[in-house]
Write an enzyme that holds these catalytic residues in place. Sequence first.
Site, PDB file in Angstrom:
ATOM      1  N   PRO A 108       0.824  -1.219   0.000  1.00 36.47           N
ATOM      2  CA  PRO A 108       0.000   0.000   0.000  1.00 36.47           C
ATOM      3  C   PRO A 108       0.856   1.266   0.000  1.00 36.47           C
ATOM      4  O   PRO A 108       0.357   2.354  -0.242  1.00 36.47           O
ATOM      5  CB  PRO A 108      -0.813  -0.121   1.304  1.00 36.47           C
ATOM      6  CG  PRO A 108      -0.064  -1.079   2.166  1.00 36.47           C
ATOM      7  CD  PRO A 108       0.688  -1.986   1.247  1.00 36.47           C
ATOM      8  N   GLU A 148       1.595  -7.987   9.151  1.00 34.43           N
ATOM      9  CA  GLU A 148       1.831  -6.534   9.192  1.00 34.43           C
ATOM     10  C   GLU A 148       2.730  -6.089   8.040  1.00 34.43           C
ATOM     11  O   GLU A 148       3.106  -4.923   7.953  1.00 34.43           O
ATOM     12  CB  GLU A 148       2.477  -6.130  10.525  1.00 34.43           C
ATOM     13  CG  GLU A 148       1.589  -6.319  11.733  1.00 34.43           C
ATOM     14  CD  GLU A 148       0.256  -5.596  11.597  1.00 34.43           C
ATOM     15  OE1 GLU A 148       0.253  -4.419  11.187  1.00 34.43           O
ATOM     16  OE2 GLU A 148      -0.774  -6.218  11.902  1.00 34.43           O
ATOM     17  N   ARG A 158      -3.737  -8.619 -20.061  1.00 33.56           N
ATOM     18  CA  ARG A 158      -4.666  -8.120 -21.088  1.00 33.56           C
ATOM     19  C   ARG A 158      -3.939  -7.352 -22.188  1.00 33.56           C
ATOM     20  O   ARG A 158      -4.434  -7.230 -23.293  1.00 33.56           O
ATOM     21  CB  ARG A 158      -5.710  -7.184 -20.469  1.00 33.56           C
ATOM     22  CG  ARG A 158      -6.736  -7.870 -19.617  1.00 33.56           C
ATOM     23  CD  ARG A 158      -7.632  -6.838 -18.945  1.00 33.56           C
ATOM     24  NE  ARG A 158      -8.422  -6.070 -19.907  1.00 33.56           N
ATOM     25  CZ  ARG A 158      -9.524  -6.518 -20.487  1.00 33.56           C
ATOM     26  NH1 ARG A 158      -9.980  -7.698 -20.197  1.00 33.56           N
ATOM     27  NH2 ARG A 158     -10.183  -5.765 -21.346  1.00 33.56           N
ATOM     28  N   ASP A 174     -10.470  -0.052 -24.373  1.00 36.26           N
ATOM     29  CA  ASP A 174     -10.861   0.035 -22.962  1.00 36.26           C
ATOM     30  C   ASP A 174     -10.599   1.438 -22.412  1.00 36.26           C
ATOM     31  O   ASP A 174      -9.791   2.187 -22.964  1.00 36.26           O
ATOM     32  CB  ASP A 174     -10.033  -0.950 -22.120  1.00 36.26           C
ATOM     33  CG  ASP A 174     -10.600  -2.358 -22.164  1.00 36.26           C
ATOM     34  OD1 ASP A 174     -11.794  -2.512 -22.465  1.00 36.26           O
ATOM     35  OD2 ASP A 174      -9.831  -3.291 -21.887  1.00 36.26           O
TER      36      ASP A 174
END
Length: 252
Positions: free
Chosen positions: A90, A117, A155, A170
Site C-alpha cells: 500500500p 503486518e 490483457r 478500454d
Amino acid sequence: MQIQVISIFPEMFAAITKYGVTSRALENGLWQFSVINPREFANNPLGYIDDRPFGGGPGMVMQVEPLLKAYHQAKKNIKSNACRLIYLSPQGKPLDHTKVKELSHEDDLILVCGRYEGIDERFLSITKAEEISLGDFVVSGGELPAMLLMDSVLRCVPGVLGDANSAQEDSFANGLLDYPQYTRPVEFNGYGVPEVLLSGHHAHIEHWRLKQSLMRTLEKRPDLLDKRNNNPEESCLLQEILQERQDKSILE
Ligand SMILES: C[S@@+](CC[C@H](N)C(=O)[O-])C[C@H]1O[C@@H](n2cnc3c(N)ncnc32)[C@H](O)[C@@H]1O
C-alpha cells in the site's frame, strides 16, 4: 512472459490461472506461471516464516531470510537477462495504465505478496524491489493485488484477448473512459438503444462513440482530460459538448 509469485497462499492464484482469458492464455502458452512458497525456506520444521516485530506492536512480520531465499529461487528460473521484482504494497506507487503497459513488455516478473503486518524492511533494502500499490487502502495480503496487476498486464500481452482491439478501446488506453455499450434486446422495459448504433453506418458510430467517451470523461474524470493532448476532432467535439451543456442549463 513468465510470472513468478512469492506467496504463502499458492492456491489463491487459481482465480487467475483457472478462469477466463488469463486461464486460456496460460493454456495457450502465452505466459508461464509458478508460485514459490517462502515456507519451503523456513528455518523450522513447522514452516513458520513470520515473527513478532522488534519494538513491539500488534501482529507479525514476514521474515527476511525465507523471502530472500524464495527470491533467489525465482531468479534461477528467469529466462531473460533481466527481471522486474515487484513488492505489492500500500506504500508503493499507485498502479495505472501507463505502468501496466510498461510491465506488459517485460519477459520476467517476480511478484512478492506480503501478509500479516508486512515484510521485514531489509528485504526491500537488499533487493531494491519496486513497490506498487493498488490504491490508498489496505487489504490483508498481496495476493489479490498481485492478481489484479497480473490480469491488467496480461490483457495487454498480444494474443491474450481474443480481439486485439479490445484492450485498445478500454478505458484509459487512449486517455479517455470507454463509451457506453449495449446488446440485445433493442428495447428493454422502455429503455432503447441509441439509433446510431443500429444504423450500420461505421463512420457515424465511431463519431458517436468518441463523443460519448469525451462526455463521460468530462463528467466522471475531468482530471484525465487535463493530462491529454486532444486532436482537432476531439477538441471540436469537446467544444460542442460544452456548448450543449451551456444551452441545456439556459433552458433549465
Ligand atoms: C495488512 S497489509 C500490511 C500493511 C502495512 N502494515 C502498511 O500499513 O503499510 C499485508 C500485505 O498486504 C499487501 N497489501 C495491502 N494493501 C495493499 C495495497 N493497497 N496495494 C498492494 N498491496 C497491498 C502488502 O503485500 C502487505 O504486505
